[in-house]
Design a protein around this motif. Structure first.
Motif, PDB file in Angstrom:
ATOM      1  N   UNK A  49      44.311 -22.034  32.743  1.00 16.24           N
ATOM      2  CA  UNK A  49      45.180 -23.213  32.807  1.00 16.24           C
ATOM      3  C   UNK A  49      45.411 -23.638  34.259  1.00 16.24           C
ATOM      4  N   UNK A  50      45.237 -22.699  35.195  1.00 17.89           N
ATOM      5  CA  UNK A  50      45.553 -22.957  36.597  1.00 17.89           C
ATOM      6  C   UNK A  50      44.335 -22.903  37.512  1.00 17.89           C
ATOM      7  N   UNK A  51      43.337 -22.115  37.149  1.00 20.48           N
ATOM      8  CA  UNK A  51      42.196 -21.871  38.030  1.00 20.48           C
ATOM      9  C   UNK A  51      40.895 -21.884  37.234  1.00 20.48           C
ATOM     10  N   UNK A  53      38.058 -20.153  38.531  1.00 23.59           N
ATOM     11  CA  UNK A  53      37.497 -18.823  38.771  1.00 23.59           C
ATOM     12  C   UNK A  53      38.216 -18.199  39.965  1.00 23.59           C
ATOM     13  N   UNK A  54      37.802 -17.004  40.386  1.00 30.38           N
ATOM     14  CA  UNK A  54      38.494 -16.325  41.489  1.00 30.38           C
ATOM     15  C   UNK A  54      38.329 -17.090  42.811  1.00 30.38           C
ATOM     16  N   UNK A  55      37.227 -17.790  42.975  1.00 30.59           N
ATOM     17  CA  UNK A  55      37.013 -18.563  44.197  1.00 30.59           C
ATOM     18  C   UNK A  55      37.968 -19.754  44.255  1.00 30.59           C
ATOM     19  N   UNK A  56      38.308 -20.296  43.094  1.00 30.78           N
ATOM     20  CA  UNK A  56      39.281 -21.387  43.033  1.00 30.78           C
ATOM     21  C   UNK A  56      40.669 -20.890  43.434  1.00 30.78           C
ATOM     22  N   UNK A  57      41.010 -19.665  43.055  1.00 32.34           N
ATOM     23  CA  UNK A  57      42.300 -19.093  43.452  1.00 32.34           C
ATOM     24  C   UNK A  57      42.360 -19.022  44.974  1.00 32.34           C
ATOM     25  N   UNK A  58      41.300 -18.481  45.584  1.00 34.71           N
ATOM     26  CA  UNK A  58      41.253 -18.376  47.049  1.00 34.71           C
ATOM     27  C   UNK A  58      41.317 -19.756  47.692  1.00 34.71           C
ATOM     28  N   UNK A  59      40.580 -20.699  47.152  1.00 34.94           N
ATOM     29  CA  UNK A  59      40.560 -22.067  47.691  1.00 34.94           C
ATOM     30  C   UNK A  59      41.951 -22.699  47.635  1.00 34.94           C
ATOM     31  N   UNK A  60      42.637 -22.553  46.522  1.00 31.24           N
ATOM     32  CA  UNK A  60      43.982 -23.122  46.391  1.00 31.24           C
ATOM     33  C   UNK A  60      44.960 -22.455  47.353  1.00 31.24           C
ATOM     34  N   UNK A  61      44.834 -21.147  47.509  1.00 31.66           N
ATOM     35  CA  UNK A  61      45.700 -20.427  48.437  1.00 31.66           C
ATOM     36  C   UNK A  61      45.452 -20.911  49.867  1.00 31.66           C
ATOM     37  N   UNK A  62      44.189 -21.021  50.251  1.00 27.46           N
ATOM     38  CA  UNK A  62      43.852 -21.506  51.592  1.00 27.46           C
ATOM     39  C   UNK A  62      44.329 -22.936  51.793  1.00 27.46           C
ATOM     40  N   UNK A  63      44.140 -23.781  50.797  1.00 30.89           N
ATOM     41  CA  UNK A  63      44.569 -25.177  50.916  1.00 30.89           C
ATOM     42  C   UNK A  63      46.073 -25.299  51.084  1.00 30.89           C
ATOM     43  N   UNK A  64      46.832 -24.422  50.422  1.00 30.78           N
ATOM     44  CA  UNK A  64      48.293 -24.491  50.588  1.00 30.78           C
ATOM     45  C   UNK A  64      48.694 -24.079  52.008  1.00 30.78           C
ATOM     46  N   UNK A  65      47.980 -23.118  52.595  1.00 34.36           N
ATOM     47  CA  UNK A  65      48.263 -22.725  53.984  1.00 34.36           C
ATOM     48  C   UNK A  65      47.872 -23.846  54.954  1.00 34.36           C
ATOM     49  N   UNK A  66      46.741 -24.480  54.711  1.00 33.43           N
ATOM     50  CA  UNK A  66      46.305 -25.605  55.549  1.00 33.43           C
ATOM     51  C   UNK A  66      47.328 -26.738  55.460  1.00 33.43           C
ATOM     52  N   UNK A  67      47.842 -27.002  54.273  1.00 29.08           N
ATOM     53  CA  UNK A  67      48.856 -28.055  54.108  1.00 29.08           C
ATOM     54  C   UNK A  67      50.098 -27.736  54.927  1.00 29.08           C
ATOM     55  N   UNK A  68      50.490 -26.473  54.975  1.00 25.61           N
ATOM     56  CA  UNK A  68      51.649 -26.076  55.788  1.00 25.61           C
ATOM     57  C   UNK A  68      51.360 -26.291  57.274  1.00 25.61           C
ATOM     58  N   UNK A  69      50.139 -26.043  57.695  1.00 26.55           N
ATOM     59  CA  UNK A  69      49.755 -26.316  59.081  1.00 26.55           C
ATOM     60  C   UNK A  69      49.874 -27.798  59.384  1.00 26.55           C
ATOM     61  N   UNK A  70      49.445 -28.613  58.450  1.00 21.85           N
ATOM     62  CA  UNK A  70      49.474 -30.057  58.672  1.00 21.85           C
ATOM     63  C   UNK A  70      50.887 -30.619  58.668  1.00 21.85           C
ATOM     64  N   UNK A  71      51.841 -29.859  58.149  1.00 22.58           N
ATOM     65  CA  UNK A  71      53.244 -30.276  58.164  1.00 22.58           C
ATOM     66  C   UNK A  71      53.923 -29.968  59.497  1.00 22.58           C
ATOM     67  N   UNK A  72      53.265 -29.170  60.341  1.00 28.58           N
ATOM     68  CA  UNK A  72      53.871 -28.817  61.629  1.00 28.58           C
ATOM     69  C   UNK A  72      54.108 -30.066  62.459  1.00 28.58           C
ATOM     70  N   UNK A  73      55.189 -30.082  63.214  1.00 23.68           N
ATOM     71  CA  UNK A  73      55.406 -31.208  64.128  1.00 23.68           C
ATOM     72  C   UNK A  73      54.418 -31.102  65.283  1.00 23.68           C
ATOM     73  N   UNK A  74      53.327 -31.826  65.173  1.00 24.22           N
ATOM     74  CA  UNK A  74      52.222 -31.690  66.120  1.00 24.22           C
ATOM     75  C   UNK A  74      52.662 -32.001  67.550  1.00 24.22           C
TER      76      UNK A  74
END
Length: 186
Positions: A49-51, A53-74
């Protein structure tokens, strides 16, 4: 019937946590959906329902971290006198070190560092160009060098048992930034 969003978010987080527990000690190609769902206490259909495969889990986890980086006050990432003052990046890195230490480590995803640089470089470049930097290959290569160095030094620092304090590390980074690496070594 619509699912409760809080329950849905918790279920997804439980699956992510179960994956993460496995990923910290096991190469991704050895992780199975069966292991993830067993550890999280769900069945395979819940996983799907959420993923995909296992590579999709890793991809989603990485994308959420990248999104947090993009929220930084550059703007905090690039002060006028020192374009690579990265206290905000260090703070974000500290908050998510559990993930970043593994993803950027020897057993992590080799492509993740490239994803971080690809997400940050355009934002920092835009600020530097707005401040008068000449857009060209020198700026592009300088940013690549600086981001690679910063990501590398933060990864190294987090993996040291007796590393310097964050204040000492930031002091060293500021010196390297202003003096240059070779002058610091001489």
């Amino acid at each position: 019937m619509k699912k409760n969003s809080a329950v849905t978010a918790q279920t997804k987080q439980n699956l992510l946590d179960a994956f993460w527990d496995l990923y910290c000690t096991t190469r991704i190609e050895k992780i199975t959906i069966k292991e993830i769902t067993k550890r999280a206490g769900y069945n395979r259909s819940t996983f799907y329902e959420y993923f995909t495969d296992v590579y999709d889990v890793l991809e989603q986890l990485e994308n959420s971290l990248i999104a947090k980086l993009q929220e930084l006050p550059i703007q905090q990432l690039s002060a006028p006198g020192d374009p690579f003052q990265l206290q905000a990046l260090v703070n974000m890195y500290s908050q998510h070190s559990r993930y970043l230490m593994v993803l950027l480590g020897d057993h992590g995803d080799p492509a993740f560092q490239g994803k971080i640089k690809a997400s940050m470089k355009p934002m920092i470049k835009e600020i530097l160009v707005a401040r008068g930097a000449k857009d060209g290959f020198e700026l592009d290569y300088t940013l690549e060098y600086a981001l690679s160095a910063m990501i590398g030094i933060l990864s190294y620092w987090f993996n040291q048992e007796n590393g310097p304090t964050i204040e000492k590390l930031m002091e060293l980074l500021a010196e390297l930034s202003s003096e240059g690496v070779m002058r610091k070594l001489m």
